[in-house]
Enzyme design. Structure first.
Site, PDB file in Angstrom:
ATOM      1  N   ASP A 264       0.868  -1.173   0.000  1.00 50.49           N
ATOM      2  CA  ASP A 264       0.000   0.000   0.000  1.00 50.49           C
ATOM      3  C   ASP A 264       0.914   1.234   0.000  1.00 50.49           C
ATOM      4  OD1 ASP A 264      -2.129   1.686  -0.028  1.00 50.49           O
ATOM      5  OD2 ASP A 264      -3.178   0.761   1.646  1.00 50.49           O
TER       6      ASP A 264
HETATM    7  C1  BGC Z   1      -4.991   3.230   0.123  1.00 49.82           C
HETATM    8  C2  BGC Z   1      -5.160   2.179  -0.959  1.00 49.82           C
HETATM    9  C3  BGC Z   1      -5.051   2.815  -2.319  1.00 49.82           C
HETATM   10  C4  BGC Z   1      -3.704   3.502  -2.414  1.00 49.82           C
HETATM   11  C5  BGC Z   1      -3.442   4.146  -3.763  1.00 49.82           C
HETATM   12  C6  BGC Z   1      -3.752   4.054  -0.079  1.00 49.82           C
HETATM   13  O1  BGC Z   1      -3.687   5.117   0.801  1.00 49.82           O
HETATM   14  O2  BGC Z   1      -4.955   2.600   1.382  1.00 49.82           O
HETATM   15  O3  BGC Z   1      -6.389   1.521  -0.793  1.00 49.82           O
HETATM   16  O4  BGC Z   1      -5.227   1.854  -3.314  1.00 49.82           O
HETATM   17  O5  BGC Z   1      -3.625   4.511  -1.419  1.00 49.82           O
HETATM   18  O6  BGC Z   1      -4.232   5.254  -3.994  1.00 49.82           O
END
Ligand code: BGC
Length: 712
Positions: A264
């Protein structure tokens, strides 16, 4: 490129180029990015501008930029490997579908799959190869803002919905660039964050992990999901992002996941903040040795992996395995054959219809004291903060929408109703104006809701009750003796314990996407019969959380459902509205549950034999309607305490007035067994109650028995 060619390709690459494939970069500085791509230091680009992208406006995809980056990658970078572009296409692109939690309320995986297919097509047409969706985290805590992004509290429903979304995104002709790679997230246990506070810690036992949180990921892998994203959280002290057990042993070896794991956002570097890595370099070593394959935006891999290999702290063999997974997915989704975007004409009308089918099926009627469907001859007034709202009907994680495709509730009503309609303006109306204007009005429709910024990432609430000013509005109107129909446009469940009595009808409309208002008005006038059912329990008040239907019995209160009988001093233990609940304008009568053969031996079950448990459902009311027939299992005696009920099957059927249908569920080892606390799956002998009905409180049951060989 065949698999052998991928291996050969990896052999021909330098260590630097291999590490480049494990690096996902952002698009902040286009010139710099072009340079990095040219040097082979980038394998993927994320098309998001901020860490909590779901809450912020994002730049639209610029196709020329993507084509230029791709041209540099395939023509000028050392290995000529195409980039994979990722963007969060969570529940819509131009056409927006209901938020995922609402989609689960449809209990209709087929409709959802078709609609996601359309969304994939729209995104692929703009050059997006890969989405970070579906979120299949189980959430038992509606304070957690991200419960909006998942499919609720139940592992079975979440598994089915997750699979339908994955199929929708992925299952067109990959090689033609019509589909996009999906990503099951956030592995694992992210929804269990304590107190519903995002990014917090989770405490999950092996028993709960395998019987609840892991199941949807197992199902996603069965549906061939291309990628998996780790959870930010720690489980019982172990950050997932550095857990070799979770990311490698369990996910890849045991569950057989063949795609790649993406971290993530900056989650590798966050190991430093979590206090388990002394610096970014150590963080890179921990994650790489856990075989977390691709690093999202924090640059830890690209900065440190080659040094770590030189020092012998990460092996090149590990890097090769990670690169293989990335190239395998690039190959599978046709990137080597079709790296560039070929645009096609899209029939948005068709996509709108798919979105409308979804919103028709997700809106959930929670209460109806004979006011709906609305009598057109009555004079009605429309009020409330969501009457003229458009943006928030789309929910969190939407930026690519075309607002011209969206209508407000007021606009759709005006198209329908004509002169007997009193529509209050959006802002600054005063009670002195409202009260006289409501004089001969029979029914007031109150459009309530929360902004798209209130549910979503890092948007958690300590109190989920209906906001005070909205409660006050309902109270005052009810005080005038009017009938009040509440239309609730929220992303998450809210506590209705105090508010419920001020409404004659409650239509929980969620944030249902581009066609939300059309579906709401069609339902209010009876053109569409509501058929949504709750995918998550609605508490009376925040203090009841966590509250979920698949609870265990309370030792001192016997069979107590939802722990019934073991009340708080200031609140009963039952929810406001239970899991699986939702009303229709018609009535459905269930026959007694029946089963041809009520005993099978464990051996027979092991060999794939199943119990066939069925009911006949009849539409005895005045309207055609859809009903979700639900099948729950209770293991009456087991070596571990088991839930009072667990959903193991559902079927959404359309019944015309007077029509009846037989619905049969097949239950075998998978449905009757469970993981004991040691990680072993077991089906134990003994009796099971099988419940079939319209929600999780049904008492329509039949007993079946799994007979042990010794008894036989
Ligand atoms: C979120 C993810 C997301 C990623 C990219 C993160 O902060 O937890 O779910 O896919 O950002 O935008």
């Amino acid at each position: 490129m065949c698999l052998k060619e991928i291996t050969n390709k990896i052999r021909s690459m330098s260590l630097e180029e291999k590490i480049g494939q494990l690096n996902q970069a952002g698009l902040w500085d286009f010139e710099l990015l072009c340079e990095e791509v040219r040097k082979g230091r980038v394998g993927s680009v994320i098309l998001a501008d901020s860490a909590t992208a779901g809450n912020d406006e994002q730049q639209r995809v610029i196709i020329d930029q993507l084509n230029e980056l791709q041209r540099i990658a395939v023509e000028e970078s050392p290995s000529h490997i195409p980039l994979i572009f990722g963007r969060d296409i969570i529940h819509g692109y131009r056409t927006v579908l209901p938020v995922p939690l609402a989609a689960a309320a449809s209990f209709n995986p087929d409709v959802v799959e078709k609609a996601y297919r359309a969304v994939a097509y729209e995104a692929a047409n703009d050059g997006v190869h890969w989405t970070f969706s579906p979120m299949i985290d189980i959430s038992r805590d509606p304070r957690w803002g991200r419960c909006i992004e998942g499919f609720g509290e139940d592992p079975y429903l979440t598994s089915k919905m997750g699979q339908s979304v994955i199929r929708g995104f992925q299952n067109a002709d990959n090689k033609k660039g019509d589909s996009i790679a999906a990503c099951a997230k956030h592995y694992l246990g992210y929804g269990a964050v304590e107190g519903g506070r995002d990014y917090g810690k989770a405490e999950i036992s092996e028993y709960t992990l395998r019987n609840y949180y892991l199941k949807p990921f197992k199902a996603a892998i069965e549906a061939d999901v291309a990628t998996v994203m780790n959870s930010f959280s720690e489980i019982s002290g172990q950050p997932v992002v550095s857990s070799r057990y979770l990311l490698h042993d369990l996910l890849k070896d045991e569950l057989g996941f063949r795609g790649f794991v993406i971290s993530d956002w900056a989650a590798v570097a966050q190991l430093v903040t979590q206090g388990v890595a002394k610096d970014r370099k150590e963080a890179a070593a921990l994650s790489a040795n856990a075989e977390l394959d691709m690093d999202m935006v924090d640059g830890c891999y690209i900065d440190y992996l080659s040094g770590l290999v030189a020092e012998g702290k990460v092996s090149e063999e590990t890097i090769d395995k990670m690169v293989y997974r990335v190239l395998y997915i690039k190959e599978k989704f046709g990137l080597f054959e079709h790296p560039f975007i070929t645009r096609q004409k899209i029939d948005y009308q068709e996509h709108l219809e798919l979105s409308k089918q979804c919103s028709d099926e997700v809106i959930t009627l929670l209460k109806n004291k004979d006011v709906l469907p609305l009598d057109r001859s009555k004079k009605i007034a429309l009020l409330g903060p969501f009457l003229h709202e458009k943006r928030s009907l789309l929910g969190s994680w939407t930026w690519d929408f075309d607002i011209r495709m969206v209508k407000s509730i007021a606009e759709v009503f005006e198209e329908y109703a004509g002169r007997e309609l009193l529509v209050f303006p959006q802002s600054n109306y005063l009670w002195d104006d409202i009260i006289p204007a409501l004089g001969d009005v029979d029914t007031v429709i109150l459009a309530l809701g929360e902004s798209y910024r209130v549910s979503g990432e890092n948007n958690c609430l300590a109190n989920i009750d209906l906001p005070k000013e909205q409660l006050e509005l309902a109270k005052r109107i009810k005080g005038l003796g009017k009938k009040v129909i509440g239309v609730f446009c929220f992303g998450r469940p809210i506590g209705l314990g105090e508010a419920d009595i001020y409404f004659d009808a409650i239509l929980y409309a969620w944030q249902a996407g581009t066609c939300a208002a059309r579906s709401i008005v069609d339902i209010i006038y009876g053109k569409v019969n509501p058929s949504g059912k709750l995918p998550i329990t609605f508490p009376r008040s925040t203090g009841q959380i966590p509250i979920y239907y698949n609870y265990h019995t309370m030792p001192r209160n016997g069979m107590g459902y939802y722990g019934e009988g073991s009340n708080y001093l200031d609140c009963c233990s039952t929810p406001m509205y239970p899991f699986g609940y939702g009303m229709s304008y018609t009535k459905f009568a269930y026959s007694e549950a029946r089963c041809e053969k009520t005993a099978l031996t464990l051996e027979e079950l092991k060999n794939g034999k199943k119990f066939k448990v069925g009911v006949t459902v009849t539409n005895t009311g005045e309207y055609d309607g859809k009903e979700t027939v639900q099948c729950y299992v209770r293991d009456l005696l087991a070596t571990m305490a088991r839930p009072v009920r667990e959903l193991k099957g559902f079927s959404k059927i359309l019944l015309k007035r007077g029509e009846f249908k037989e619905v049969v569920f097949e239950l075998g080892s998978e449905e009757l067994g469970f993981y004991n606390g040691k990680g072993e799956f077991c089906v134990e002998p003994g009796e099971f109650d099988i419940f079939i009905g319209g929600d999780c409180t049904t008492n329509n049951k039949i007993k079946i028995t799994a007979v042990s060989e010794t008894e036989n």
